[in-house]
Design a protein around this motif. Structure first.
Motif, mmCIF file in Angstrom:
data_model
loop_
_atom_site.group_PDB
_atom_site.id
_atom_site.type_symbol
_atom_site.label_atom_id
_atom_site.label_comp_id
_atom_site.label_asym_id
_atom_site.label_seq_id
_atom_site.Cartn_x
_atom_site.Cartn_y
_atom_site.Cartn_z
ATOM 1 N N ARG A 1 0.820 -1.221 0.000
ATOM 2 C CA ARG A 1 0.000 0.000 0.000
ATOM 3 C C ARG A 1 0.853 1.270 0.000
ATOM 4 N NH1 ARG A 1 -3.168 -3.706 -0.823
ATOM 5 N NH2 ARG A 1 -5.269 -3.852 0.040
ATOM 6 N N LEU A 2 2.159 1.120 0.125
ATOM 7 C CA LEU A 2 3.084 2.250 0.031
ATOM 8 C C LEU A 2 4.047 1.984 -1.119
ATOM 9 C CD1 LEU A 2 3.869 2.749 3.811
ATOM 10 C CD2 LEU A 2 2.675 4.396 2.352
ATOM 11 N N GLN A 3 4.066 2.896 -2.087
ATOM 12 C CA GLN A 3 4.916 2.750 -3.256
ATOM 13 C C GLN A 3 5.693 4.048 -3.460
ATOM 14 O OE1 GLN A 3 5.016 0.046 -5.544
ATOM 15 N NE2 GLN A 3 3.539 -1.183 -4.376
ATOM 16 N N LEU A 4 6.940 3.910 -3.903
ATOM 17 C CA LEU A 4 7.742 5.075 -4.276
ATOM 18 C C LEU A 4 8.394 4.774 -5.613
ATOM 19 C CD1 LEU A 4 10.063 7.243 -2.080
ATOM 20 C CD2 LEU A 4 10.845 6.448 -4.311
ATOM 21 N N ILE A 5 8.211 5.686 -6.565
ATOM 22 C CA ILE A 5 8.796 5.529 -7.896
ATOM 23 C C ILE A 5 9.699 6.728 -8.145
ATOM 24 C CG2 ILE A 5 8.315 5.124 -10.327
ATOM 25 C CD1 ILE A 5 5.420 4.469 -9.500
ATOM 26 N N ILE B 1 3.577 6.063 8.415
ATOM 27 C CA ILE B 1 4.081 4.887 7.699
ATOM 28 C C ILE B 1 4.256 3.706 8.656
ATOM 29 C CG2 ILE B 1 6.070 3.957 6.436
ATOM 30 C CD1 ILE B 1 6.389 6.704 5.137
ATOM 31 N N ASN B 2 4.753 4.002 9.844
ATOM 32 C CA ASN B 2 4.959 2.935 10.840
ATOM 33 C C ASN B 2 3.652 2.294 11.281
ATOM 34 O OD1 ASN B 2 7.687 2.303 11.480
ATOM 35 N ND2 ASN B 2 7.941 4.333 12.384
ATOM 36 N N ASN B 3 2.581 3.091 11.296
ATOM 37 C CA ASN B 3 1.309 2.609 11.854
ATOM 38 C C ASN B 3 0.157 2.664 10.852
ATOM 39 O OD1 ASN B 3 2.233 2.365 14.795
ATOM 40 N ND2 ASN B 3 2.736 4.492 14.335
ATOM 41 N N LYS B 4 0.468 2.631 9.580
ATOM 42 C CA LYS B 4 -0.572 2.749 8.553
ATOM 43 C C LYS B 4 -1.629 1.656 8.731
ATOM 44 C CE LYS B 4 -1.033 2.555 3.454
ATOM 45 N NZ LYS B 4 -2.194 3.424 3.334
ATOM 46 N N ILE C 1 13.280 8.635 6.723
ATOM 47 C CA ILE C 1 12.035 8.451 5.989
ATOM 48 C C ILE C 1 12.244 7.534 4.775
ATOM 49 C CG2 ILE C 1 12.344 10.545 4.599
ATOM 50 C CD1 ILE C 1 9.016 9.111 5.932
ATOM 51 N N THR C 2 13.414 7.661 4.121
ATOM 52 C CA THR C 2 13.712 6.818 2.960
ATOM 53 C C THR C 2 13.930 5.375 3.389
ATOM 54 O OG1 THR C 2 14.783 8.723 1.914
ATOM 55 C CG2 THR C 2 15.186 6.568 0.936
ATOM 56 N N LYS C 3 14.716 5.183 4.432
ATOM 57 C CA LYS C 3 14.952 3.828 4.947
ATOM 58 C C LYS C 3 13.644 3.156 5.351
ATOM 59 C CE LYS C 3 19.557 4.862 6.820
ATOM 60 N NZ LYS C 3 20.350 4.996 8.066
ATOM 61 N N LEU C 4 12.767 3.934 5.993
ATOM 62 C CA LEU C 4 11.506 3.381 6.483
ATOM 63 C C LEU C 4 10.602 2.958 5.330
ATOM 64 C CD1 LEU C 4 9.659 2.772 8.883
ATOM 65 C CD2 LEU C 4 8.811 5.132 8.726
ATOM 66 N N LEU C 5 10.503 3.798 4.308
ATOM 67 C CA LEU C 5 9.619 3.450 3.196
ATOM 68 C C LEU C 5 10.138 2.224 2.448
ATOM 69 C CD1 LEU C 5 7.376 5.667 1.243
ATOM 70 C CD2 LEU C 5 8.641 3.978 -0.071
ATOM 71 N N LYS C 6 11.460 2.108 2.340
ATOM 72 C CA LYS C 6 12.024 0.909 1.711
ATOM 73 C C LYS C 6 11.681 -0.347 2.503
ATOM 74 C CE LYS C 6 15.925 2.639 -0.977
ATOM 75 N NZ LYS C 6 17.372 2.515 -1.241
ATOM 76 N N LYS C 7 11.598 -0.193 3.831
ATOM 77 C CA LYS C 7 11.280 -1.328 4.693
ATOM 78 C C LYS C 7 9.800 -1.670 4.654
ATOM 79 C CE LYS C 7 11.556 -2.765 9.562
ATOM 80 N NZ LYS C 7 11.959 -2.352 10.926
#
Length: 320
Positions: free
Chosen positions: A3-7, A92-95, A116-122
């Motif tokens: 449900r979280l994507q980064l392009i 992001i942690n609790n979505k 924030i970048t490390k977290l989204l990758k995780k």
């Protein structure tokens, strides 16, 4: 699908097309309520989260496209809003909502040191949209034409690449024009009549004409580019960059380096190195050095003279 994507990447069109495809695949039948577009420069983190937590209207699913999410990079950007990154980290942690959020980042690199970048990758999926290779572009053209019920003549494909290059947005635009014009088969004649020559390819031609002493042809091409409202200073700097590339590729190939290594070292697309490698045998190293000095001199004249820049440019072509 996460449900979280980064392009991310430098090609905004490819990023947007990828994001749109992900969103449409997620929501099913897309409408104005199921896919929401927000601009990260204008919308706060609070607004993005609120949108994600608002139930979709007349739809079972909801996708949010967040444009230009620069906080995942090291870029310093002036925006209309101040972002509460800690709030985004917490979200992001609790979505716990079902919305798909797609962050679009127009940069060739993410800042992997940032929390924030490390977290989204995780927690989500990160996709790089790099520039296509020449083979990928050729395959894309053939596949797109086939889907439109059109055959591509191999010679026409070669001419198309020679005119447009392999930058995706330019390829996409010119191919769309060509497919609207063509019925049944794309021919060399159709490409010659419909497809515009890209600025990059024109600079390659102009540089080659200058280096090979074809002064009349170089002046003619320069005037054609000026009629297209290209600025003389920009054209000069593009020629300088092309000369520098030829010089660097020639030097590195003499030292035994191969194309991919050269492209990586110079941070340019391998296709540009391929074109340069094809031409460097025609020019001596000292000749390229002399031409670059001439370009430096005309650059100084551009900045210090009140004379017409087109006239200065034409004189430069005749003298070089």
């Amino acid at each position: 699908m996460d449900r979280l994507q980064l392009i991310y990447g430098n090609n905004a069109l490819r990023i947007s097309e990828k994001a749109k495809k992900l969103a449409e695949d997620f929501v099913g039948e897309a409408d104005d309520f199921s896919i929401v577009a927000l601009n990260y420069r204008e919308s706060t983190i609070e607004q993005i989260i609120e949108e994600a937590q608002t139930l979709p209207f007349l739809s079972d699913r909801k996708a949010i496209l967040v444009d230009d999410a620069y906080s995942f990079t090291g870029a310093k950007v002036r925006a209309e809003v101040d972002h509460d990154i800690d709030l985004l980290v917490e979200y992001i942690n609790n979505k716990n909502d079902d919305a798909l959020i797609i962050f679009k980042v127009y940069n060739e690199q993410l800042d992997n040191r940032k929390k924030i970048t490390k977290l989204l990758k995780k927690k989500g999926t990160v996709t790089e949209m790099a520039e296509m290779t020449e083979n990928e572009v050729r395959s894309f053209i053939n596949t797109t034409a086939e889907e439109a019920g059109v055959e591509v003549d191999p010679k026409a494909l070669n001419l198309f690449i020679a005119r447009v290059g392999i930058k995706y947005d330019q390829v996409r635009n010119e191919l769309d024009k060509l497919l609207l014009y063509t019925e049944g088969k794309i021919t060399e004649e159709a490409v010659d009549e419909i497809v515009s020559v890209s600025l990059e390819e024109n600079i390659f031609r102009l540089t080659d004409l200058i280096l090979s002493g074809q002064k009349a042809g170089a002046v003619k091409l320069l005037r054609a580019l000026m009629l297209q409202n290209e600025e003389p200073m920009q054209l000069l700097h593009l020629i300088i960059n092309q000369l520098r590339l030829l010089y660097q590729v020639k030097l590195m190939m003499q030292q035994g380096y191969q194309g991919d290594h050269i492209a990586k070292a110079l941070k340019v697309h391998p296709y540009r190195v391929k074109l340069a490698a094809r031409e460097i045998g025609k020019y001596r190293q000292d000749e390229l050095e002399r031409k670059m000095v001439k370009c430096r001199d005309i650059d100084y004249k551009f900045k210090s003279s009140y004379l017409n820049r087109q006239s200065l440019f034409e004189l430069f072509i005749l003298e070089i």
